[in-house]
Design an enzyme around this catalytic site. Sequence first.
Site, mmCIF file in Angstrom:
data_model
loop_
_atom_site.group_PDB
_atom_site.id
_atom_site.type_symbol
_atom_site.label_atom_id
_atom_site.label_comp_id
_atom_site.label_asym_id
_atom_site.label_seq_id
_atom_site.Cartn_x
_atom_site.Cartn_y
_atom_site.Cartn_z
ATOM 1 N N GLY A 72 71.395 61.062 43.567
ATOM 2 C CA GLY A 72 71.437 61.687 44.730
ATOM 3 C C GLY A 72 72.493 61.430 45.631
ATOM 4 N N GLY A 73 72.110 60.553 46.731
ATOM 5 C CA GLY A 73 73.016 60.152 47.717
ATOM 6 C C GLY A 73 74.369 59.717 47.216
ATOM 7 N N SER A 98 68.028 55.839 44.078
ATOM 8 C CA SER A 98 69.176 54.915 44.780
ATOM 9 C C SER A 98 70.114 54.427 43.681
ATOM 10 C CB SER A 98 68.408 53.707 45.711
ATOM 11 O OG SER A 98 67.749 54.471 46.565
ATOM 12 N N GLY A 117 66.143 57.878 47.711
ATOM 13 C CA GLY A 117 66.616 58.049 49.044
ATOM 14 C C GLY A 117 66.210 56.851 49.888
ATOM 15 N N HIS A 154 61.197 68.037 40.881
ATOM 16 C CA HIS A 154 61.665 66.803 41.980
ATOM 17 C C HIS A 154 60.729 66.382 42.804
ATOM 18 C CE1 HIS A 154 64.186 64.412 44.682
ATOM 19 N NE2 HIS A 154 64.963 64.397 43.690
ATOM 20 N N GLU A 179 62.011 59.154 37.967
ATOM 21 C CA GLU A 179 62.492 58.628 39.340
ATOM 22 C C GLU A 179 61.144 58.256 40.215
ATOM 23 O OE1 GLU A 179 66.059 61.356 40.549
ATOM 24 O OE2 GLU A 179 64.473 62.244 40.925
ATOM 25 N N GLU A 209 60.838 65.826 45.806
ATOM 26 C CA GLU A 209 60.756 66.339 47.093
ATOM 27 C C GLU A 209 60.286 67.648 47.178
ATOM 28 O OE1 GLU A 209 65.088 65.994 47.576
ATOM 29 O OE2 GLU A 209 64.670 63.842 47.966
ATOM 30 N N ASN A 216 72.359 65.126 41.900
ATOM 31 C CA ASN A 216 71.588 66.358 42.501
ATOM 32 C C ASN A 216 72.147 66.233 44.180
ATOM 33 O OD1 ASN A 216 69.731 67.763 44.044
ATOM 34 N ND2 ASN A 216 68.072 66.002 43.975
ATOM 35 N N TRP A 217 72.701 67.371 44.349
ATOM 36 C CA TRP A 217 73.421 67.430 45.830
ATOM 37 C C TRP A 217 72.640 67.681 46.994
ATOM 38 C CZ3 TRP A 217 78.640 70.504 45.535
ATOM 39 C CH2 TRP A 217 79.589 69.963 44.359
ATOM 40 N N LYS A 218 71.214 68.095 46.263
ATOM 41 C CA LYS A 218 70.015 68.334 47.524
ATOM 42 C C LYS A 218 70.587 69.363 48.580
ATOM 43 C CE LYS A 218 68.335 63.744 46.944
ATOM 44 N NZ LYS A 218 67.435 62.969 47.284
HETATM 45 C C1 PEP Z 1 67.459 62.153 43.430
HETATM 46 O O1 PEP Z 1 67.435 63.001 44.518
HETATM 47 O O2 PEP Z 1 67.013 62.726 42.496
HETATM 48 C C2 PEP Z 1 67.897 60.962 43.810
HETATM 49 C C3 PEP Z 1 67.445 60.082 42.923
HETATM 50 O O3 PEP Z 1 68.340 60.608 45.187
HETATM 51 P P1 PEP Z 1 69.000 59.119 45.417
HETATM 52 O O4 PEP Z 1 69.946 58.719 44.261
HETATM 53 O O5 PEP Z 1 69.613 59.296 46.866
HETATM 54 O O6 PEP Z 1 67.842 58.019 45.550
#
Ligand code: PEP
Length: 256
Positions: free
Chosen positions: A236-237, A215, A175, A97, A169, A99, A9-11
């Site tokens: 994500g990151g 994470s 994040g 998600h 999640e 967010e 997920n590039w956000k």
């Molecule tokens: C996500 O955005 O779905 C996610 C899991 O982010 P991160 O890996 O940065 O926690």
Amino acid sequence: MRQKVIAGNWKMYKTIPEALRLVNQLRKKLEAQPPRRTRVIVCPPFTALAPVHEALQGSNIGLGAQNIFWEEEGAYTGEISAAMVKSTGAKYVIIGHSERRRYFHEEEAIINKKIKIALKNKLKVIHCIGESLEEREQGLTMEVVSNQVEWDLKDLTPQDLKNIIIAYEPVWAIGTGKTATPEQAEEVHSFLRDILDALFDKGAGKGMTILYGGSVKPENAASLLSQPDIDGALVGGACLKADSFFKIIQASEKVG
Ligand code: PEP
């Protein structure tokens, strides 16, 4: 047997040139060492979907969007429909998600409408669920995730589930650098399979691909992915650099 899936997920990161650089680097690595058991999906921002699709021609990397609107079309300034996403060449869409639940007030009824319109337009759904830190500390994790599954997936059929991947999640792990322990994640994943059996039919849980997200990094991927009910990761990151995303894919290949 369920397939392993590693989705990124590039956000709200990467302009079109940056997106092309990243996906070309990733493609090169995957062509040098093609995954045999793991489906790889990238979910760039809307603006990069069509160019990334072009760059992925002839590769096995799947492409997904991060959101859609719940109506087919209309006077909804700034929104993007499922058909528009489909026309870029994307095959997946992330819905629910945390967010979006948090910053855009997307509740179960909205998520349910989005899932239905995605499926109607033949997009596969990566459906995110998870509890907040407060809910975990109050012992409400199972109640929260089972309510999300029940209401987000309301009126869907066991057949519809074949086009849905669930991503568990925990909000407190997204994040933040805090990861659920493999045991904490496994407990929820296993519980989700029971809930799906109860809500749909026996076997629904066993057949569902359920990813962990929060994470995930090269250093913790193997221990999470080796849990029996964890089928992969939504990252994500660590998906914003080809090297770290590729290492997570390699970890999936090793445990797969
Ligand atoms: C996500 O955005 O779905 C996610 C899991 O982010 P991160 O890996 O940065 O926690």
